[in-house]
Design an enzyme around this catalytic site. Structure first.
Site, PDB file in Angstrom:
ATOM      1  N   ALA A 123       0.814  -1.213   0.000  1.00 23.86           N
ATOM      2  CA  ALA A 123       0.000   0.000   0.000  1.00 23.86           C
ATOM      3  C   ALA A 123       0.849   1.265   0.000  1.00 23.86           C
ATOM      4  CB  ALA A 123      -0.918  -0.014   1.214  1.00 23.86           C
ATOM      5  N   ASN A 191       1.535  -2.261   7.982  1.00 26.51           N
ATOM      6  CA  ASN A 191       2.543  -3.079   7.307  1.00 26.51           C
ATOM      7  C   ASN A 191       3.434  -2.206   6.440  1.00 26.51           C
ATOM      8  OD1 ASN A 191       1.759  -5.973   7.973  1.00 26.51           O
ATOM      9  ND2 ASN A 191      -0.183  -5.035   7.400  1.00 26.51           N
ATOM     10  N   HIS A 221      -0.521   7.829   3.487  1.00 24.18           N
ATOM     11  CA  HIS A 221       0.817   7.610   4.047  1.00 24.18           C
ATOM     12  C   HIS A 221       1.792   8.612   3.452  1.00 24.18           C
ATOM     13  CE1 HIS A 221      -0.841   3.749   5.320  1.00 24.18           C
ATOM     14  NE2 HIS A 221      -1.164   3.515   4.065  1.00 24.18           N
TER      15      HIS A 221
END
Ligand SMILES: NC(=O)C1=CN([C@@H]2O[C@H](COP(=O)(O)OP(=O)(O)OC[C@H]3O[C@@H](n4cnc5c(N)ncnc54)[C@H](O)[C@@H]3O)[C@@H](O)[C@H]2O)C=CC1
Ligand SMILES: O=C([O-])CC(=O)C(=O)O
Length: 270
Positions: A123, A191, A221
């Site tokens: 991701a 993760n 992020h």
């Protein structure tokens, strides 16, 4: 002759289900041969319409069937998939990357068996640049993750600290610390921080901030890297998947791109 690799997938949720369907639709150089799932009846139904239904096997048996074993299950069953794949010298592709951090002995074991552990970007973004920077001197690596509160719900760190993330009404930092502790406290949520740590300067030195943010609809992020060769600032805004809002829709796509890179003649990026 082009190389073909057989693929097994452990877990048929947001990541594994999507990946299985994509592989079944046909990807040059890759053939889905086995899947493992918790709910057998549901899994049988999921693969019933496949052009070439894969074998439905146990987690530890994936490695008996496939050259490449993709882990796409909860972190709690990571070891069952990883250990058998590594023992058999397979290419192991983890999704639950956070579960690898406290199990780095698996890397030493892979050296003995000839297995490879290939961590996909998942991701996240920019691990090519982070790896390049880490070939030189790196001063700092940080990641700030913002998720809609329901994307953090149930994380062990929140439970242990009695943080009711669903009660948050404005952007709130719920965790600050290194990637090792972030992965332990949020095994289903960050993760990406673990992958960043492995690409760069390790889980102790990679710093993580996690925000519960009711103003965002996407899992967002932002990575910042200060290195001798370059300064990097990168943001990805992931659309949460319908099956699992913790997981960005780009994740199975990233794993598919990663798998293509194992066999493709033309490979782009580090
Ligand atoms: N590397 C990355 O960038 C990202 C990693 N993840 C991680 O990837 C993993 C999978 O994520 P999702 O697909 O979203 O999860 P999910 O919850 O949608 O799917 C997991 C699947 O594993 C199955 N499962 C559970 N126990 C099992 C068992 N004992 N045997 C076989 N199957 C079992 C479940 O039934 C479910 O279908 C999670 O650990 C998640 O935190 C998620 C997003 C991004
Ligand atoms: O999908 C995302 O945005 C990231 C995520 O859940 C993870 O790193 O586990």
């Amino acid at each position: 002759m082009a190389r073909e690799l057989t693929v097994g997938i452990g877990g048929l949720g947001a990541i594994g289900g999507h990946l299985a369907r994509s592989l079944d639709a046909g990807v040059e150089g890759l053939r889905l041969v086995a899947v493992a799932a918790r709910d057998q009846a549901k899994a049988r139904q999921a693969i019933a319409g496949f052009r070439t239904p894969p074998a439905l096997v146990g987690l530890a048996e994936l490695a008996e069937h496939a050259d490449v074993v993709v882990e796409a299950a909860p972190a709690a069953v990571f070891e069952q998939i990883a250990e058998s794949a590594i023992a058999r010298g397979r290419i192991f592709v983890p999704s639950s990357v956070g579960a690898l951090l406290p199990r780095m002995h698996l890397v030493a074991r892979a050296k003995e068996t000839g297995a490879r552990i290939v961590v996909p970007t998942g991701a996240l973004l920019g691990l090519d640049a982070v790896r390049a920077a880490a070939e030189g001197e790196v001063e700092s690596v940080t990641i700030q993750t913002r998720k809609p509160p329901r994307g953090l719900e149930g994380a062990p760190y929140l439970v242990a600290n009695a943080i009711d993330v669903l009660a948050i009404t404005q952007p709130t930092v719920v965790f600050k610390g290194n990637a090792f502790d972030a992965a332990r406290g949020f095994p289903a949520n960050v993760n990406v921080a673990a992958a960043l740590a492995l690409a760069g300067i390790g889980p102790e030195r990679t710093m993580v901030e996690i925000w519960g943010d009711p103003t965002v609809t996407r899992n967002t992020h932002t990575i910042r890297v200060e290195a001798a060769a370059a300064r990097l600032t990168m943001t990805i805004e992931n659309v949460p998947s319908e099956e699992n809002p913790r997981t960005g829709k780009i994740t199975p796509l990233s794993i598919l791109a990663c798998l293509r890179g194992l066999t493709s003649t033309l490979k782009v990026g580090t």
